[in-house]
Design an enzyme around this catalytic site. Structure first.
Site, PDB file in Angstrom:
ATOM      1  N   CYS A  86       0.715  -1.182   0.094  1.00  0.00           N
ATOM      2  CA  CYS A  86       0.082  -0.023  -0.026  1.00  0.00           C
ATOM      3  C   CYS A  86       0.792   1.456  -0.017  1.00  0.00           C
ATOM      4  O   CYS A  86       1.578   1.486  -0.795  1.00  0.00           O
ATOM      5  CB  CYS A  86      -0.907  -0.065   1.092  1.00  0.00           C
ATOM      6  SG  CYS A  86      -2.364   0.901   1.029  1.00  0.00           S
ATOM      7  N   HIS A 185      -3.168  -4.763   1.717  1.00  0.00           N
ATOM      8  CA  HIS A 185      -2.270  -5.096   2.855  1.00  0.00           C
ATOM      9  C   HIS A 185      -2.137  -6.613   3.058  1.00  0.00           C
ATOM     10  O   HIS A 185      -3.126  -7.164   3.771  1.00  0.00           O
ATOM     11  CB  HIS A 185      -2.973  -4.530   3.957  1.00  0.00           C
ATOM     12  CG  HIS A 185      -3.126  -2.935   4.075  1.00  0.00           C
ATOM     13  ND1 HIS A 185      -2.036  -2.348   5.016  1.00  0.00           N
ATOM     14  CD2 HIS A 185      -3.537  -2.033   3.505  1.00  0.00           C
ATOM     15  CE1 HIS A 185      -2.084  -1.197   4.639  1.00  0.00           C
ATOM     16  NE2 HIS A 185      -3.181  -0.805   3.874  1.00  0.00           N
ATOM     17  N   GLU A 187      -0.480  -8.407   4.908  1.00  0.00           N
ATOM     18  CA  GLU A 187      -0.034  -8.708   6.444  1.00  0.00           C
ATOM     19  C   GLU A 187      -1.601  -8.559   7.204  1.00  0.00           C
ATOM     20  O   GLU A 187      -1.474  -8.897   8.531  1.00  0.00           O
ATOM     21  CB  GLU A 187       0.825  -7.503   7.001  1.00  0.00           C
ATOM     22  CG  GLU A 187       0.182  -6.057   7.288  1.00  0.00           C
ATOM     23  CD  GLU A 187       0.044  -5.166   5.760  1.00  0.00           C
ATOM     24  OE1 GLU A 187       0.692  -5.777   4.811  1.00  0.00           O
ATOM     25  OE2 GLU A 187      -0.106  -4.050   5.692  1.00  0.00           O
TER      26      GLU A 187
HETATM   27  N1  GLN Z   1      -3.552   6.489   1.122  1.00  0.00           N
HETATM   28  C1  GLN Z   1      -2.429   6.329   1.483  1.00  0.00           C
HETATM   29  C2  GLN Z   1      -1.316   6.893   0.778  1.00  0.00           C
HETATM   30  O1  GLN Z   1      -1.637   7.320  -0.184  1.00  0.00           O
HETATM   31  C3  GLN Z   1      -2.031   4.732   1.627  1.00  0.00           C
HETATM   32  C4  GLN Z   1      -2.949   3.907   2.393  1.00  0.00           C
HETATM   33  C5  GLN Z   1      -2.626   2.588   3.071  1.00  0.00           C
HETATM   34  O2  GLN Z   1      -1.313   2.222   3.052  1.00  0.00           O
HETATM   35  N2  GLN Z   1      -3.501   1.905   3.459  1.00  0.00           N
HETATM   36  O3  GLN Z   1      -0.253   7.139   1.172  1.00  0.00           O
END
Ligand code: GLN
Length: 208
Positions: A86, A185, A187
């Site tokens: 992410c 994610h 994890e």
């Molecule tokens: N929205 C976050 C970003 O742009 C990422 C969100 C996440 O890691 N769950 O950095």
């Protein structure tokens, strides 16, 4: 030979990645340590790095300020495996922009040859789960947990697409050699297969 995996611990879901990695080492039957990385000098000790989810602008800025960004860039360029989940994938990328605010000129590692759209699912459905088919980890679908997730808008010719969302083929997992990035994610899914896949890369790297 024992393997050491680092989790970048500046911001984000660090504990969850530490736990998933320990779990994955156990299911692989491997001897290994998982350590939290807060300072650049600790990066020399690891055989692979996980950059967790969180807020990519914060992770990038903190990593730049304490000197980790530069050291991570050097080690990953020299072949050390890295998994960005992410926000972590955003930090790995060469290009990122926010769906609403556009270019944010945030600190990026500039390594993974992709363009990432941040917060790509908007506020209406900012979190959801979806079953994903990820061939490299086996036939059983993987539950992707998406939280204010990015999507990969375009990939360089050297990048393999590992997973797409069923609805309209949006790219949500990629690999470019020693670098893996996921929009979701892994994890948080209670399924350690993606972490296991990553650990195997780290093991190959260590034994090379
Ligand atoms: N929205 C976050 C970003 O742009 C990422 C969100 C996440 O890691 N769950 O950095």
């Amino acid at each position: 030979m024992s393997i050491t995996i680092g989790v970048l611990a500046l911001q984000g879901d660090v504990e969850e990645n530490v736990n998933a990695t320990r779990e994955a080492l156990r299911s692989l039957g491997l001897d290994g340590n998982v350590i939290q990385i807060k300072y650049p000098e600790h990066i020399a000790r690891i055989d692979g790095l996980i950059i967790p989810g969180g807020e990519s602008t914060v992770i990038g800025t903190l990593a730049m300020l304490n000197g980790s960004l530069k050291v991570i860039r050097e080690r990953v360029s020299a072949g050390m495996p890295v998994l960005g989940t992410c926000a972590g994938m955003i930090v790995l990328a060469k290009r990122a922009y926010d769906r609403v605010v556009g270019e944010t000129r945030q600190q990026l590692l500039n390594l993974l040859d992709v363009t990432v759209e941040r917060n790509a699912f908007g506020r209406q459905i900012d979190s959801f789960e979806a079953d994903l088919s990820i061939r490299v980890i086996g036939d059983k679908p993987f539950k992707g947990v998406f939280i204010r997730a990015p999507v990969v808008k375009s990939v360089g010719s050297n990048v393999d697409v590992l997973a797409r969302l069923d609805d309209n083929n949006r790219i949500v997992a990629v690999q470019q050699g020693n670098m893996i990035g996921t929009s979701f994610h892994p994890e948080l899914s209670g399924d350690t297969r993606l972490h296991e896949y990553f650990i195997r890369l780290c093991k190959e790297y260590k034994n090379r």
